[in-house]
Design a protein around this motif. Sequence first.
Motif, PDB file in Angstrom:
ATOM      1  N   SER A   3     -15.842  53.103  -9.558  1.00 44.44           N
ATOM      2  CA  SER A   3     -14.351  53.301  -9.307  1.00 44.44           C
ATOM      3  C   SER A   3     -14.929  52.511  -7.722  1.00 44.44           C
ATOM      4  CB  SER A   3     -13.410  54.251  -9.274  1.00 44.44           C
ATOM      5  OG  SER A   3     -12.706  54.000  -8.101  1.00 44.44           O
ATOM      6  N   LEU A   4     -14.054  51.793  -6.788  1.00 41.53           N
ATOM      7  CA  LEU A   4     -14.668  50.779  -5.679  1.00 41.53           C
ATOM      8  C   LEU A   4     -13.314  51.576  -4.982  1.00 41.53           C
ATOM      9  CD1 LEU A   4     -14.766  47.121  -7.101  1.00 41.53           C
ATOM     10  CD2 LEU A   4     -16.717  48.642  -6.594  1.00 41.53           C
ATOM     11  N   TYR A   5     -12.540  52.437  -5.118  1.00 40.84           N
ATOM     12  CA  TYR A   5     -11.944  53.477  -4.906  1.00 40.84           C
ATOM     13  C   TYR A   5     -12.476  53.988  -3.434  1.00 40.84           C
ATOM     14  CZ  TYR A   5      -8.119  55.578  -2.481  1.00 40.84           C
ATOM     15  OH  TYR A   5      -6.876  56.409  -1.773  1.00 40.84           O
ATOM     16  N   PRO A   6     -11.624  53.251  -2.116  1.00 39.44           N
ATOM     17  CA  PRO A   6     -10.442  52.757  -1.493  1.00 39.44           C
ATOM     18  C   PRO A   6     -10.509  50.638  -1.467  1.00 39.44           C
ATOM     19  CG  PRO A   6     -11.275  53.033   0.236  1.00 39.44           C
ATOM     20  CD  PRO A   6     -12.592  53.816  -0.517  1.00 39.44           C
ATOM     21  N   LEU A   7     -11.551  50.527  -1.776  1.00 37.36           N
ATOM     22  CA  LEU A   7     -11.631  48.850  -1.492  1.00 37.36           C
ATOM     23  C   LEU A   7     -10.986  48.589  -3.069  1.00 37.36           C
ATOM     24  CD1 LEU A   7     -15.826  48.122  -0.773  1.00 37.36           C
ATOM     25  CD2 LEU A   7     -13.526  48.420   0.609  1.00 37.36           C
TER      26      LEU A   7
END
Length: 418
Positions: free
Chosen positions: A251-255
């Motif tokens: 996952s790329l969160y928060p990006l």
Amino acid sequence: MAASVLTHSVSAAGLPCARRTGLRCLSVSASRSRKQVPPPRQKKEPLEIPGLERITYAERGYYVPWLARPNFPEFRMDWNPRYYRSPPAQEMALYKEQPSYIFNPKCRLLGGVKQALWLTKSKLIEGLPQRIVTLSEDPAYTFPNHEELVHNAISNACLWSTTGEIREREEYCPKLLQSLLHLCRTQSCSYPSLTHRTFVDNWKLSTFWHKDSTIYHVRGTNSLLMSAKTPLDPLASSPEIQATEQHVLDSLYPLSPAIDLQEVNVYEERNDIGFKDGFPYPHLHTVYVTEPCDTRAKCLPDQLRAKMIMIAFGGAVAKAKILFGEDVKTLPQPIVVQSVGTDGQLFHFMVLQLNTLDLASNDGIKNIVWMDGDQALYDTVAFKPKIKRKVVLVPAGIAGFKPETFVKFWSMYLNGAV
């Protein structure tokens, strides 16, 4: 006595005057500084009185003070592209309400390889595929006298053609890449299949795909492409492809996955690999990517590797849609595209195998990316030694030469010809 008293009185009288004058000057300057600058005068609209016609000097062709100023139409030089003004985006024919995100060669992905793997729905494997490793270790495919030849190529690119301390990177980086490719082309007599390839400079690519209800594009002009008459064979077997279903994308969160991509509303879902019909070398083999020499567009090594993945994936998607149709999801046969990136010293080697175009979700079969990055061809190159406190920090010439990096370069070039 009288003179002295007079002088004293004048000086005493003059001192308060000087002080008063100074205070007055300060007060005047302070008042001027506090004075507000008036706003710019707005242009008055001409007064229009119904039933009355304004008499202007338009017919005379010159200024007349007692006549009104005419309202000439705006001059438009439509035949000259320099003075062309594009209409608003909402009035263009290709305008769409749903935005699209475009990756071009000038983009620098903040998430690096992790973001590129999410956008392409790919699984990363460290190191090169076993087939390329076998080519690099097999004595039958050894490049003859490669250490001396590559050493001379580095010297020619960085030292021999300059009288200064070191050449600029925008000069020696592409020259070194061309020199290494020239060395590989000299072996065409030993491997006749190498003659079935060609190089395309300023290769243009345009393709798109849908992922999570978002449209992504790969467009732009890339540096150098080597294409061949026959495609590369798949590197992963069917069991290995089926095993990628268990892989979970990071996952790329928060990006946002679309960070650093160009957001546009005027676009066309077009698929163009850059070749015309009947081109004798229609299959992509290796994309050579060089780091931008402009300091404003300089990439980190991780961003350069991400760019290699995106460009190779875009080329594979475009080729898959040409071969199997625009709406293909499960590919009848995987498509393999290689990529080599360099900044003139570090080399990155990447192989991508496109297994599926079902990119709507993160479940199911994934594409595969093999990556072998940060492979230095040499440590330092200096026209003269750098000495500090009688200690040689940087020796003259080429230091730390690593010929095994060129062996990997040669193995990727040779892949598909033997």
